[in-house]
Write a protein that holds these residues in place. Structure first.
Motif, PDB file in Angstrom:
ATOM      1  N   ARG A  99      -3.468  -2.728  19.150  1.00 30.38           N
ATOM      2  CA  ARG A  99      -2.556  -3.452  20.044  1.00 30.38           C
ATOM      3  C   ARG A  99      -1.252  -3.810  19.334  1.00 30.38           C
ATOM      4  N   GLU A 100      -1.266  -3.722  18.040  1.00 29.97           N
ATOM      5  CA  GLU A 100      -0.097  -4.157  17.287  1.00 29.97           C
ATOM      6  C   GLU A 100       0.901  -3.021  17.062  1.00 29.97           C
ATOM      7  N   PHE A 101       0.465  -1.790  17.297  1.00 26.99           N
ATOM      8  CA  PHE A 101       1.341  -0.657  16.984  1.00 26.99           C
ATOM      9  C   PHE A 101       1.466   0.319  18.154  1.00 26.99           C
ATOM     10  N   GLN A 102       2.514   1.107  18.083  1.00 21.87           N
ATOM     11  CA  GLN A 102       2.681   2.173  19.060  1.00 21.87           C
ATOM     12  C   GLN A 102       1.656   3.276  18.808  1.00 21.87           C
ATOM     13  N   MET A 103       1.404   4.047  19.849  1.00 17.57           N
ATOM     14  CA  MET A 103       0.329   5.027  19.755  1.00 17.57           C
ATOM     15  C   MET A 103       0.520   6.047  18.629  1.00 17.57           C
ATOM     16  N   ASP A 104       1.743   6.528  18.442  1.00  8.61           N
ATOM     17  CA  ASP A 104       1.894   7.573  17.418  1.00  8.61           C
ATOM     18  C   ASP A 104       1.617   7.022  16.021  1.00  8.61           C
ATOM     19  N   THR A 105       1.978   5.769  15.805  1.00 13.47           N
ATOM     20  CA  THR A 105       1.678   5.201  14.492  1.00 13.47           C
ATOM     21  C   THR A 105       0.187   4.886  14.363  1.00 13.47           C
ATOM     22  N   VAL A 106      -0.412   4.526  15.494  1.00 13.87           N
ATOM     23  CA  VAL A 106      -1.863   4.289  15.467  1.00 13.87           C
ATOM     24  C   VAL A 106      -2.587   5.576  15.064  1.00 13.87           C
ATOM     25  N   ILE A 107      -2.147   6.656  15.634  1.00 19.52           N
ATOM     26  CA  ILE A 107      -2.816   7.926  15.340  1.00 19.52           C
ATOM     27  C   ILE A 107      -2.652   8.287  13.869  1.00 19.52           C
TER      28      ILE A 107
END
Lengths: 208, 688
Positions: free
Chosen positions: B520-528
């Protein structure tokens, strides 16, 4: 007098998942509505400066909790020190209405409030903007429930169309402030404990 | 290969030095990391002065600087060595440790390029050249790991006794394994344009350094770049001096790198940057291909090491499936296994949605209302077909795992898998459109079922690693939150005390961090990108070695608990699923005769298997995640320390990470790694 809390009003919003707790909070605090809220995990936190009865100022800290039952054990961390508890159900969802009482009991068990019988709750029936055909919880049933829970204030709201949200939160702020003062007083003067803050709230129930 | 091992030799040396600098306190580490961060963040907008300030921030700490430059004399002081025997954890938590952790990373890459051009060895070092030359990377890796514990054997220095190396390995764990990875990873991130392409390694440093400054600061690419470059150069020259004293061959031209970036036109820089980025991506893809293509048995350990630093998009789907243990390392078995698992999934669906099965209404409803609220800002998750797929996957998972059932947040955790596996069906040029395209426009019905099955099984494997996060009462999460607070208390006492003073409880903000793994703290591309590392941290081997480990009983309960829900499954599911863990590990065992399956691969040192299983017994995804959370929290320490309760909670509810790039995440992971390597020993005592 209430130096202990410095007029910070701590409010907890409880209710089943998806009844619109987050939406209500955002409507009240930011006057915005979005379809894009993610499911709340743990609890969300927002604050708002409030004027109560046009002469008192306070900061309301709203904890918007997660609705899934699974997270209830977590409640303790957020319930503690609450000045008012808002119970929300969805007028289109019977189950959410039936669960109100258990949310209240759950709160009282975990919040460790000094006087459970007088602790202020406010009941909100949300999503009244939806088609009448979809509404499954009658106003009458809601009023009966409010009465059975100790004549707690009841509002029918819509976070989407902003119906009654401000009114409801004004009442919530008032209840919270009163509770806050009571609590503070009770530290110095047990005499005030006997005041039943619910008395003047009765007239406010059901603004529909 | 030779390049790699020599660079490891060098980094080993750096770490040796680090190991010999004790005497300072934990808070010094924090202040050092903080000051580094602060100074670089103040400079990120003015690239030209960054070098100076960067240097200042280091020299501002006398201990650090002193230790750094004086290491050789320390090293050669036998008395000091013996004093340090058995003071492992103390020296590991010294401030200069932190510094050297970071510095060694810088040096690794620089040193590598130095040494790659010439195989001259310094007599000051503990090597015996012959050993080095015949070193397999693995062997060198093993020895590098030992260096963390090098104070156990000053023989290293005095006798160049390589046998001491293997002896020492019994006393240590191999948390160093990532250093050479960082090194490699940063070779993929290039800022130093003057370098010819084979020298890319130098450029990576600077950017990573600048990462400290990027957080919460403006992200002007240009200024960051030049900041980075000048930092890199400052380090480079620094290192060069060092290496000269070590009788390294002097490389020509390095010093001329000092100036040029600022003189270049923006356009030039961007062009070169693009070229270099492309090149480094290609390089990385090749590295992955080398591991996973045309191999009978894929070396999962190598794959983990490489993946820790990020996986190129085209490789990601298959690598994730390998890392999580869905695809077997034995490539000849992959096809049949995929077929079987996909079949099982569709049969599971058939059964679940047949009349025989009475639907679990509350669960179904909960999932149903959560799915439209999953990644609401990404168009992909608004498509009906995606809703339906996720509903099936999550519902099936929930009813197959009654001990936990569906818990909000799992709907978040499924999406990185779903989205990543979708890219398998897109041509490479369109991978980036995955977030905007309705899968129905390019998937056949059959492909969609395959995708769902893969997602389902990988989610299953993933959640097995963190099951006690979601069982009743969520003990795993509560434990993590507690560990986080204990960790912060040790790393950043000021912040901890400030939280106490303001009555901020960790559970109030960190519950979500644990429940959704910071998604929840990061955008999806950084999460990936983050999951590349997280999946490299998970492994079936972890469970195996946990089982045989007599340590960390609490955690092993958590990790073993997946078997409880598994065993309750209907036979159709449970049998193949248990089966499913074994292919990779049994392959490992049968081929290599070692209990820590992949760990033992190619390892010439016999003690290594117990050694490595010890390392694994120390780490789990959950544990690493706590360190990531700590690094994340401490990043904002300075801001948080001047806030009141309301400010703190509000800030942490919505931390300023919108503009975070992969490099920021990589920095975070590196910091977490540093904290972990500093505190892991300590944590084994109190992280229970």
């Amino acid at each position: 007098m209430s130096t202990r809390k410095k007029n910070i009003l701590k409010v907890i919003i409880l209710g089943d998942s998806g009844v619109g707790k987050t939406s209500l909070m955002h409507r009240y605090v930011n006057d915005k509505y979005s379809q894009q809220y993610k499911a709340t995990i743990g609890a969300d936190f927002l604050t708002k400066e409030v004027n109560i009865d046009s002469d008192k100022v306070a900061t309301m800290q709203v904890w918007d909790t997660a609705g899934q039952e699974r997270f209830q054990s977590l409640g303790v961390a957020f319930y503690r020190g609450a000045d008012c508890c808002v119970l929300v159900y969805d007028v289109t969802n019977t189950k959410s209405f039936q669960n109100i009482k258990s949310w209240r009991d759950e709160f009282l068990v975990h919040a460790n409030v000094s006087t459970p019988e007088t602790f202020p709750f406010v009941l909100l029936g949300n999503k009244i903007d939806t088609d009448d055909s979809k509404k499954v919880v009658t106003n009458k049933a809601a009023q009966e429930l409010a009465a059975s829970l100790g004549n707690i204030p009841l509002f029918f709201t819509s976070a989407k169309t902003a119906i009654n949200v401000d009114t409801a939160f004004q009442e919530i702020a008032r209840s919270a402030l009163q509770q806050n003062q009571n609590d503070a007083d009770s530290f110095e003067d047990d005499f005030n404990d006997a005041i039943n803050i619910q008395l003047d709230n009765d007239t406010n129930s059901c603004s529909c | 290969m030779g390049v790699r091992s020599t660079s490891q030799e060098m980094s080993r040396e750096t770490q040796e030095r680090r190991a010999h600098s004790s005497s300072s306190s934990t808070s010094l580490v924090t202040s050092l990391m903080k000051s580094w961060r602060i100074s670089s963040s103040t400079t990120s907008s003015s690239g030209s002065s960054s070098k100076k300030k960067f240097t200042q921030s280091h020299s501002g700490n006398p201990t650090t600087t002193g230790t750094y430059s004086d290491t050789h004399s320390h090293d050669q002081n036998p008395l000091r060595h013996s004093n340090e025997l058995g003071m492992y954890s103390l020296s590991r938590s010294s401030s200069s440790d932190g510094n050297f952790d970071a510095m060694s990373k810088q040096q690794n890459s620089t040193n590598r390029s130095l040494s790659s051009s010439n195989n001259t060895y310094s007599p000051l070092r503990y090597n015996s050249p012959s050993t080095n030359q015949i070193d397999s990377p693995r062997a060198s890796l093993m020895r590098q790991k030992h260096n963390k514990h090098s104070h156990h054997n000053q023989l290293y220095y005095q006798h160049n006794n390589s046998s001491a190396i293997s002896e020492s390995s019994a006393h240590k764990k191999s948390s160093d394994k990532y250093f050479e990875d960082l090194d490699e990873d940063w070779s993929a991130v290039i800022d130093n344009y003057n370098m010819p392409i084979p020298m890319l390694t130098n450029g990576g440093n600077g950017k990573s350094v600048s990462g400290y400054g990027n957080n919460g600061d403006s992200r002007n690419n240009l200024s960051r770049t030049s900041t980075a470059s000048s930092m890199a150069t400052s380090l480079t020259s620094n290192t060069l001096t060092q290496s000269q004293s070590l009788q390294y061959p002097q490389l020509p031209n390095l010093n001329t790198l000092d100036i040029p970036d600022t003189e270049k036109s923006q356009e030039e820089m961007e062009n070169e940057r693009e070229v270099q980025e492309l090149n480094s991506i290609m390089q990385r893809i090749t590295k992955f291909d080398n591991i996973i293509k045309n191999k009978h048995i894929i070396n999962l350990q190598d794959l983990r090491q490489l993946s820790w630093n990020g996986i190129p998009k085209p490789n990601r789907p298959i690598v994730w499936k390998l890392l999580i243990g869905y695809l077997p390392a034995n490539t000849r078995r992959q096809e049949s296994l995929l077929k079987r698992k996909r079949q099982e999934y569709s049969e599971g669906l058939k059964h679940t949605f047949s009349d025989e099965h009475s639907r679990d209404i509350p669960t179904w409803h909960q999932i149903e209302i959560d799915i439209p609220r999953t990644n609401p800002h990404i168009p992909l998750y608004q498509f009906k077909s995606v809703h339906d797929s996720l509903q099936r996957i999550l519902y099936l998972w929930a009813i197959r795992h009654p001990a936990s059932g569906y818990v909000q947040g799992i709907n978040d955790l499924v999406t990185p898998f779903f989205q990543t596996f979708l890219t398998e069906y897109l041509p490479p040029s369109r991978i980036d459109t995955v977030e905007f395209t309705d899968p129905d426009t390019y998937l056949t019905e059959e492909q969609k079922m395959d995708l769902e099955a893969d997602t389902f099984w990988c989610l299953t494997k993933f959640l097995e690693q963190i099951t006690d996060n979601y069982i009743h009462g969520q003990p795993g999460i509560l434990k993590q939150v507690k560990n986080l607070s204990q960790l912060v208390k040790r790393i950043d006492l000021d912040l901890y005390k400030h939280f106490e003073k303001e009555h901020v409880e960790f559970i109030q903000f960190a519950f979500r961090w644990m429940n959704c793994l910071l998604m929840r703290e990061f955008q999806m591309d950084t999460v990936i990108r983050m999951w590349d590392t997280y999946l490299a941290e998970t492994s079936p081997e972890t469970i195996l070695s946990f089982a045989s480990s007599n340590q960390v009983s609490n955690s092993s309960e958590g990790l073993m608990s997946p078997h409880t829900p598994l065993s309750r499954k209907p036979a159709t599911f449970s049998t193949p699923n248990v089966d499913h863990v074994s292919p990779a590990s049994s392959v490992g065992r049968s081929n290599l005769g070692a209990n820590a399956a992949n760990q033992a691969i190619a390892s010439p040192v016999n003690v290594s298997s117990s050694d490595d299983s010890k390392r694994f017994s120390h780490t789990s995804l959950n544990e690493f995640h706590v360190f990531v959370c700590a690094a994340f929290l401490i990043k904002w320490s300075d801001v948080l320390c001047v806030m009141d309760f309301q400010g703190i909670i509000t800030f942490l509810q919505n931390p300023p990470t919108k503009d975070w790039k992969e490099t920021d995440i990589e920095m975070l992971l590196s910091e977490a790694y540093i904290w972990q390597s500093l505190y892991q020993d300590a944590t084994s005592h109190w992280l229970k």
